[in-house]
Design an enzyme around this catalytic site. Structure first.
Site, short mmCIF file in Angstrom:
data_model
loop_
_atom_site.label_atom_id
_atom_site.label_comp_id
_atom_site.label_asym_id
_atom_site.label_seq_id
_atom_site.Cartn_x
_atom_site.Cartn_y
_atom_site.Cartn_z
N PHE A 4 61.40 -23.02 38.48
CA PHE A 4 62.86 -23.13 38.47
C PHE A 4 63.54 -21.86 37.95
CE2 PHE A 4 61.65 -25.34 34.39
CZ PHE A 4 62.15 -24.40 33.51
N GLU A 26 40.85 -2.44 54.65
CA GLU A 26 39.56 -2.61 53.96
C GLU A 26 38.75 -3.74 54.58
OE1 GLU A 26 37.97 -1.13 51.54
OE2 GLU A 26 39.40 0.16 50.53
N LYS A 34 5.31 -25.29 36.43
CA LYS A 34 4.82 -24.60 35.22
C LYS A 34 3.48 -23.94 35.50
CE LYS A 34 3.48 -25.26 30.40
NZ LYS A 34 3.56 -26.10 29.19
N GLY A 47 5.82 -45.27 50.52
CA GLY A 47 6.26 -45.15 51.91
C GLY A 47 5.70 -43.92 52.60
N GLY A 91 45.35 0.10 53.08
CA GLY A 91 44.15 -0.28 52.34
C GLY A 91 44.11 -1.75 51.97
N HIS A 95 45.84 -6.29 46.14
CA HIS A 95 45.69 -6.64 44.72
C HIS A 95 46.04 -8.11 44.44
CE1 HIS A 95 44.62 -2.61 43.59
NE2 HIS A 95 45.70 -2.13 44.15
N ARG A 132 61.52 -13.65 35.85
CA ARG A 132 61.79 -14.07 37.23
C ARG A 132 62.87 -13.19 37.87
NH1 ARG A 132 59.83 -17.92 39.79
NH2 ARG A 132 58.84 -18.58 37.86
N ARG A 177 27.93 -3.85 43.98
CA ARG A 177 27.76 -2.51 43.43
C ARG A 177 28.32 -2.41 42.02
NH1 ARG A 177 30.69 1.27 47.29
NH2 ARG A 177 31.90 -0.61 47.69
#
Length: 523
Positions: free
Chosen positions: A472, A328, A134, A32, A305, A276, A444, A215
């Protein structure tokens, strides 16, 4: 100079071929692609004329021939290779342009059969690509239409491709073959005896592209890099555009993802503050300013922060409020020009613009991972992602006391937040804002106590709050702690052997409690 063009996707190929022809490069092609070039007046030699062998087996065999692969693989710097080409009447092929049968698109279509998939596994294309890649020192190989323009520009200016360009094209080609073979392996290894596809196949082939080197990792002695999916979903963090600020760190990215996933799940204007990996403040409001002000109240100490995400464009008023704290990363779908002016004075703040999923918060399939993966020693844990959402109609009231309409709204809000808090998670909420968040404790009941302490430190009243627990309550003691703190309504999954005891305790204390039947552990 000879170029062989054989592409399934014809996008851009005609203009590229015209450019090659204009440089005096001989065009060789198949099927094609050859017809397209010829129909548009370009001189083209069919591969069958080169090989002296017709295409056969419905096109399955057409380029698998020494006159093709010899022309691609022969090293021009080795006299014995050059002599072998001359002996067998093989011309070199200096440029190969191939894109492969659309296997990935085929298997993604609903109703795709195994036969459909098999017929879209390219054989000759990958073989030629590997040969050319290659032999990159002598052959340039193009596997993506995006490469046409730069390659043509270099050929026009230098009359040849540099070693640097050919090597880069070779790497891209091998990456494409790896992606292609990985997709085939993923699909075929998931086919079961009845012909259906297993959710988890016999082999998993991760395919990612590097966005940037970082970094360092979580700690400075660790090395790190950031990768994205091959085809990133709209509304996902990797689609973010950084408008200003320092380079993102490993922890910035991890926390930003937690904040973005949470905030985009809300319909109303919302703000999420993460520290965090845990939301330390979440709220909805009439606008971004109100949402931020409420979210910040939950835990101003932890917000210092932090990572802040909005699901609405940030205007000047919201920007001025956020700029008063140390932040941040700041994320939103858009920023008013006045808002960006505010943050110009804080050049280190990383400002990210991320488009929301096309369908908004209700478009659960956009911008969310379908699978979660966790690395373990020499292995992977894979699971479907926790994309389960809850509606009011799915809540089951298990106490004598019924939640009020306002409490139901807060219950759904608290439940949504709890899903993004590390287990064990206890979240106190009221009036569309978090009041206290207890996260990541081994017990918990300790999470419940920490949430209470957080609210007390922030001078927030817990009277009349609702509480969400991600799993639960195994005993009534945890329930008693949140009620003693001021909660009047609780949402939890249920499913404990002592559910009856906990329900009885809720009735005894005169609060409402609903079960979701869904747990949201987040480790």
């Amino acid at each position: 100079m000879n170029a062989l063009l054989s592409v399934s996707d014809k996008t851009g190929i005609l203009d590229f071929a015209r450019g090659l022809h204009g440089l005096g490069i001989k065009l060789i092609s198949t099927g094609g692609t050859a017809r397209l070039l010829a129909d548009n007046g370009l001189p083209v030699t069919e591969v069958a004329e080169v090989t002296g062998f017709p295409e056969m087996l419905d096109g399955r065999v057409k380029t698998l021939h020494p006159k093709v692969h010899g022309g691609l693989l022969a090293r021009r710097d080795l006299p014995e290779h050059v002599a072998a080409l001359k002996q067998h009447g093989i011309d070199t092929i200096d440029l190969l342009v191939v894109n492969l049968y659309p296997f990935e698109a085929t298997v993604a279509r609903p109703g795709c059969t195994l036969e459909d998939a098999i017929e879209n596994i390219d054989i000759g294309g990958p073989a030629m690509v590997r040969s050319a890649a290659k032999n990159w020192k002598d052959v340039g190989v193009l596997t993506d239409a995006a490469q046409y323009g730069p390659v043509l520009e270099e050929l026009r200016s230098a009359r040849k491709l540099s070693d640097k360009t050919r090597f880069a094209l070779s790497v891209a080609a091998f990456n494409r073959i790896s992606d292609y073979d990985g997709a085939i392996s993923d699909y075929l290894s998931g086919i079961q005896e009845d012909g259906t596809r297993a959710l988890f196949g016999g082999q998993s082939n991760g395919r990612f592209r590097k966005v940037q080197d970082l970094r360092y990792g979580e700690n400075p002695h660790q090395q790190a890099a950031f990768y994205r999916d091959l085809y990133p979903a709209p509304g996902s963090l990797v689609t973010a555009k950084q408008l200003q600020g320092k380079e993102l760190s490993y922890n910035n990215i991890a926390d930003a993802d937690a904040a973005w996933e949470c905030v985009k799940s809300f319909d109303a204007p919302a703000c999420v503050i993460v520290k965090h990996a845990n939301p330390c403040g979440v709220a909805i409001g009439k606008d971004p300013l109100e949402a931020y002000s409420k979210a910040f109240q939950t835990d101003p100490t932890s917000a210092f922060g932090g990572i802040i995400a909005f699901n609405r464009p940030v205007d000047a008023a919201a920007a001025q409020a956020v700029a008063r704290q140390f932040v941040e990363v700041l994320m939103a779908p858009a920023f008013a020009p006045e808002a960006l002016e505010v943050f110009k004075a804080k050049a280190n703040v990383r400002v990210l613009q991320i488009a929301l999923p096309p369908g908004g918060a209700t478009d659960w399939d956009n911008g969310r991972n379908a699978m979660d993966v966790k690395r373990v020693g020499s292995g992977l844990l894979m699971q479907t992602a926790d994309n389960r959402e809850m509606t009011a109609g799915e809540l089951k009231v298990v106490t004598k006391k019924q939640p009020t309409p306002a409490q139901l709204q807060d219950l759904l809000f608290a439940w949504k937040v709890a899903k993004y808090v590390k287990s064990n998670a206890i979240v106190f909420c009221k009036d569309g804002m978090t009041i206290g968040v207890g996260a990541g404790q081994m017990s918990r009941i300790d999470s419940a106590r920490i949430a209470s302490i957080k609210a007390e430190n922030a001078k927030l009243s817990m009277a009349g709050t609702v509480v969400a627990s991600d799993a639960f309550f195994p005993f009534r003691d945890g329930l008693d702690v949140v009620i003693d703190a001021g909660a009047t309504c609780v949402v939890q999954p249920g499913g404990s052997m002592r559910d009856a005891e906990v329900i009885a305790a809720a009735d005894e204390r005169g609060i409402a409690m609903v079960f979701t039947g869904v747990r949201h552990f987040r480790h």
